[in-house]
Write a protein that holds these residues in place. Structure first.
Motif, PDB file in Angstrom:
ATOM      1  N   GLY A  23     -23.173 -12.370  18.433  1.00  0.00           N
ATOM      2  CA  GLY A  23     -22.623 -12.756  19.728  1.00  0.00           C
ATOM      3  C   GLY A  23     -21.144 -13.072  19.637  1.00  0.00           C
ATOM      4  O   GLY A  23     -20.349 -12.635  20.470  1.00  0.00           O
ATOM      5  N   PHE A  24     -20.748 -13.821  18.620  1.00  0.00           N
ATOM      6  CA  PHE A  24     -19.329 -14.123  18.439  1.00  0.00           C
ATOM      7  C   PHE A  24     -18.533 -12.875  18.120  1.00  0.00           C
ATOM      8  O   PHE A  24     -17.406 -12.708  18.589  1.00  0.00           O
ATOM      9  CB  PHE A  24     -19.132 -15.158  17.329  1.00  0.00           C
ATOM     10  N   GLU A  25     -19.110 -11.990  17.324  1.00  0.00           N
ATOM     11  CA  GLU A  25     -18.414 -10.759  16.974  1.00  0.00           C
ATOM     12  C   GLU A  25     -18.140  -9.927  18.219  1.00  0.00           C
ATOM     13  O   GLU A  25     -17.029  -9.419  18.404  1.00  0.00           O
ATOM     14  CB  GLU A  25     -19.264  -9.963  15.978  1.00  0.00           C
ATOM     15  N   LEU A  26     -19.129  -9.801  19.085  1.00  0.00           N
ATOM     16  CA  LEU A  26     -18.957  -9.055  20.321  1.00  0.00           C
ATOM     17  C   LEU A  26     -17.885  -9.697  21.195  1.00  0.00           C
ATOM     18  O   LEU A  26     -17.033  -9.003  21.758  1.00  0.00           O
ATOM     19  CB  LEU A  26     -20.281  -8.983  21.079  1.00  0.00           C
ATOM     20  N   TYR A  27     -17.882 -11.015  21.303  1.00  0.00           N
ATOM     21  CA  TYR A  27     -16.895 -11.732  22.107  1.00  0.00           C
ATOM     22  C   TYR A  27     -15.479 -11.476  21.593  1.00  0.00           C
ATOM     23  O   TYR A  27     -14.565 -11.170  22.364  1.00  0.00           O
ATOM     24  CB  TYR A  27     -17.225 -13.227  22.070  1.00  0.00           C
ATOM     25  N   TYR A  28     -15.282 -11.571  20.286  1.00  0.00           N
ATOM     26  CA  TYR A  28     -13.942 -11.397  19.731  1.00  0.00           C
ATOM     27  C   TYR A  28     -13.494  -9.944  19.741  1.00  0.00           C
ATOM     28  O   TYR A  28     -12.309  -9.663  19.914  1.00  0.00           O
ATOM     29  CB  TYR A  28     -13.869 -11.984  18.320  1.00  0.00           C
ATOM     30  N   VAL A  29     -14.419  -9.013  19.583  1.00  0.00           N
ATOM     31  CA  VAL A  29     -14.046  -7.596  19.665  1.00  0.00           C
ATOM     32  C   VAL A  29     -13.559  -7.268  21.069  1.00  0.00           C
ATOM     33  O   VAL A  29     -12.561  -6.564  21.231  1.00  0.00           O
ATOM     34  CB  VAL A  29     -15.228  -6.697  19.245  1.00  0.00           C
ATOM     35  N   ARG A  30     -14.233  -7.790  22.074  1.00  0.00           N
ATOM     36  CA  ARG A  30     -13.770  -7.568  23.451  1.00  0.00           C
ATOM     37  C   ARG A  30     -12.380  -8.174  23.665  1.00  0.00           C
ATOM     38  O   ARG A  30     -11.536  -7.589  24.341  1.00  0.00           O
ATOM     39  CB  ARG A  30     -14.755  -8.167  24.447  1.00  0.00           C
ATOM     40  N   GLU A  35      -6.517  -7.317  24.222  1.00  0.00           N
ATOM     41  CA  GLU A  35      -5.167  -7.540  23.707  1.00  0.00           C
ATOM     42  C   GLU A  35      -4.472  -6.222  23.384  1.00  0.00           C
ATOM     43  O   GLU A  35      -3.289  -6.046  23.669  1.00  0.00           O
ATOM     44  CB  GLU A  35      -5.251  -8.402  22.441  1.00  0.00           C
ATOM     45  N   GLU A  36      -5.207  -5.276  22.807  1.00  0.00           N
ATOM     46  CA  GLU A  36      -4.634  -3.972  22.495  1.00  0.00           C
ATOM     47  C   GLU A  36      -4.195  -3.245  23.766  1.00  0.00           C
ATOM     48  O   GLU A  36      -3.121  -2.655  23.815  1.00  0.00           O
ATOM     49  CB  GLU A  36      -5.648  -3.117  21.734  1.00  0.00           C
ATOM     50  N   GLU A  37      -5.016  -3.337  24.804  1.00  0.00           N
ATOM     51  CA  GLU A  37      -4.671  -2.706  26.074  1.00  0.00           C
ATOM     52  C   GLU A  37      -3.396  -3.317  26.660  1.00  0.00           C
ATOM     53  O   GLU A  37      -2.527  -2.605  27.168  1.00  0.00           O
ATOM     54  CB  GLU A  37      -5.839  -2.868  27.048  1.00  0.00           C
ATOM     55  N   LEU A  39      -0.977  -4.825  24.975  1.00  0.00           N
ATOM     56  CA  LEU A  39       0.165  -4.425  24.150  1.00  0.00           C
ATOM     57  C   LEU A  39       0.601  -2.995  24.457  1.00  0.00           C
ATOM     58  O   LEU A  39       1.793  -2.694  24.458  1.00  0.00           O
ATOM     59  CB  LEU A  39      -0.173  -4.576  22.660  1.00  0.00           C
ATOM     60  N   GLU A  40      -0.364  -2.118  24.729  1.00  0.00           N
ATOM     61  CA  GLU A  40      -0.008  -0.755  25.130  1.00  0.00           C
ATOM     62  C   GLU A  40       0.732  -0.761  26.461  1.00  0.00           C
ATOM     63  O   GLU A  40       1.686  -0.002  26.645  1.00  0.00           O
ATOM     64  CB  GLU A  40      -1.266   0.109  25.231  1.00  0.00           C
ATOM     65  N   ASN A  41       0.299  -1.628  27.375  1.00  0.00           N
ATOM     66  CA  ASN A  41       1.000  -1.729  28.660  1.00  0.00           C
ATOM     67  C   ASN A  41       2.428  -2.222  28.471  1.00  0.00           C
ATOM     68  O   ASN A  41       3.360  -1.719  29.102  1.00  0.00           O
ATOM     69  CB  ASN A  41       0.241  -2.657  29.606  1.00  0.00           C
ATOM     70  N   ILE A  42       2.611  -3.191  27.605  1.00  0.00           N
ATOM     71  CA  ILE A  42       3.958  -3.709  27.343  1.00  0.00           C
ATOM     72  C   ILE A  42       4.819  -2.645  26.684  1.00  0.00           C
ATOM     73  O   ILE A  42       6.001  -2.485  27.022  1.00  0.00           O
ATOM     74  CB  ILE A  42       3.877  -4.986  26.481  1.00  0.00           C
ATOM     75  N   PHE A  43       4.238  -1.908  25.748  1.00  0.00           N
ATOM     76  CA  PHE A  43       4.967  -0.828  25.081  1.00  0.00           C
ATOM     77  C   PHE A  43       5.443   0.204  26.098  1.00  0.00           C
ATOM     78  O   PHE A  43       6.605   0.631  26.083  1.00  0.00           O
ATOM     79  CB  PHE A  43       4.060  -0.193  24.028  1.00  0.00           C
ATOM     80  N   ALA A  44       4.546   0.594  27.020  1.00  0.00           N
ATOM     81  CA  ALA A  44       4.929   1.555  28.046  1.00  0.00           C
ATOM     82  C   ALA A  44       5.974   0.966  28.984  1.00  0.00           C
ATOM     83  O   ALA A  44       6.898   1.667  29.413  1.00  0.00           O
ATOM     84  CB  ALA A  44       3.699   1.990  28.830  1.00  0.00           C
ATOM     85  N   LEU A  45       5.857  -0.299  29.285  1.00  0.00           N
ATOM     86  CA  LEU A  45       6.821  -0.938  30.174  1.00  0.00           C
ATOM     87  C   LEU A  45       8.212  -0.984  29.542  1.00  0.00           C
ATOM     88  O   LEU A  45       9.222  -0.797  30.217  1.00  0.00           O
ATOM     89  CB  LEU A  45       6.355  -2.348  30.519  1.00  0.00           C
TER      90      LEU A  45
END
Length: 93
Positions: A23-30, A35-37, A39-45
């Motif tokens: 359960g914790f693993e699933l929570y942190y993976v999400r 966070e990755e999404e 960072l990609e938005n900031i990179f594009a910005l």
């Protein structure tokens, strides 16, 4: 028969801890995926900020980084055709 019951009750705390860990693993993976999404938005910005009036990096640097944002260009195009929502943000990208 008794050994099966004993093994079942001995392994019960281990199974509970294993499910707790999953359960914790699933929570942190999400959280990491979100966070990755972002960072990609900031990179594009940063690269395409001049479309909304933000200063941009030198053109040579932008051209060298352009191959790394091809997928982000498709995402930006897809989001720009959608209506405004909390996920698309106030600038629509």
């Amino acid at each position: 028969m008794n050994t099966k019951k004993i093994l079942y009750w001995i392994s019960a705390p281990i199974r509970v801890l294993w499910e707790f860990h999953k359960g914790f693993e699933l929570y942190y993976v999400r959280g990491i995926e979100w966070e990755e999404e972002e960072l990609e938005n900031i990179f594009a910005l940063i690269l395409f900020g001049d479309y909304i009036g933000l200063p941009h990096p030198p053109t040579e640097l932008s051209f060298r980084l352009l191959p790394h944002v091809i997928r982000e260009l498709y995402v930006m195009e897809e989001k720009s055709t959608k209506e405004f929502s909390l996920k698309t943000g106030w600038i629509g990208v």
